[in-house]
Design a protein around this motif. Structure first.
Motif, short mmCIF file in Angstrom:
data_model
loop_
_atom_site.label_atom_id
_atom_site.label_comp_id
_atom_site.label_asym_id
_atom_site.label_seq_id
_atom_site.Cartn_x
_atom_site.Cartn_y
_atom_site.Cartn_z
N PRO A 57 -15.63 -28.38 -16.99
CA PRO A 57 -15.85 -30.08 -17.52
C PRO A 57 -15.43 -29.69 -18.08
N ASP A 58 -14.62 -30.91 -18.38
CA ASP A 58 -14.17 -30.90 -20.09
C ASP A 58 -15.63 -31.14 -21.11
N GLU A 59 -15.06 -31.89 -22.20
CA GLU A 59 -16.46 -32.34 -22.71
C GLU A 59 -17.28 -33.15 -22.60
N ALA A 60 -17.15 -34.12 -21.93
CA ALA A 60 -17.09 -35.49 -21.10
C ALA A 60 -18.62 -34.82 -20.01
N GLY A 61 -18.42 -34.22 -19.39
CA GLY A 61 -18.42 -33.10 -18.43
C GLY A 61 -17.32 -33.43 -17.23
N ALA A 62 -16.50 -34.44 -17.33
CA ALA A 62 -16.52 -34.26 -16.24
C ALA A 62 -14.99 -33.14 -15.54
N ARG A 63 -14.49 -33.15 -13.94
CA ARG A 63 -13.83 -32.13 -13.47
C ARG A 63 -12.98 -32.80 -13.33
N ARG A 64 -12.08 -31.96 -13.50
CA ARG A 64 -10.24 -32.73 -12.83
C ARG A 64 -10.17 -32.29 -11.72
N VAL A 65 -10.13 -33.04 -9.95
CA VAL A 65 -9.62 -32.47 -8.72
C VAL A 65 -8.12 -32.96 -8.54
N ARG A 66 -7.81 -31.92 -7.73
CA ARG A 66 -6.36 -31.70 -7.81
C ARG A 66 -6.65 -31.59 -5.88
N VAL A 67 -5.73 -32.63 -4.64
CA VAL A 67 -5.37 -32.03 -3.50
C VAL A 67 -4.24 -31.68 -3.60
N ASP A 68 -4.35 -30.93 -2.76
CA ASP A 68 -2.65 -30.67 -2.26
C ASP A 68 -1.43 -30.68 -3.39
N GLY A 69 -1.95 -30.62 -4.99
CA GLY A 69 -1.34 -30.45 -6.16
C GLY A 69 -0.98 -31.46 -6.73
N VAL A 70 -1.77 -32.76 -6.24
CA VAL A 70 -1.72 -34.64 -6.56
C VAL A 70 -3.16 -33.88 -7.46
N ILE A 71 -3.12 -34.34 -8.85
CA ILE A 71 -4.77 -34.92 -9.33
C ILE A 71 -4.54 -35.80 -8.74
N LEU A 72 -6.03 -35.85 -8.74
CA LEU A 72 -6.95 -37.36 -7.87
C LEU A 72 -7.68 -38.05 -9.21
N GLY A 73 -7.99 -37.81 -9.73
CA GLY A 73 -9.29 -37.96 -10.91
C GLY A 73 -9.98 -37.00 -11.66
#
Length: 70
Positions: free
Chosen positions: A11-27
């Motif tokens: 999690p970042d400072e806002a509590g969001a977690r970056r999501v990567r699927v098959d090498g592509v960042i989805l958000g």
């Protein structure tokens, strides 16, 4: 469709977690519901929050599915 490889970052400072699927960042996911939506977009249309928690497809970095705080 083959099962996607998923990485959920700490999690970042806002509590969001970056999501990567098959090498592509989805958000950024702010909850299990957001992550389930990303999995649906990746081709797993029937997935919900429980599927996310139980899945071996997901590599959790910086804490598991219960960790959404920085």
């Amino acid at each position: 469709m083959a099962n996607p490889r998923v990485v959920v970052y700490p999690p970042d400072e806002a509590g969001a977690r970056r999501v990567r699927v098959d090498g592509v960042i989805l958000g950024l996911a702010y909850s299990l519901r957001d992550l389930a939506r990303f999995m649906q977009e990746a081709g797993l249309q029937d997935w919900d929050e429980l599927d996310v928690v139980r899945s071996d497809l997901i590599e959790w970095r910086g804490g598991g599915p219960e960790n959404w705080q920085p």
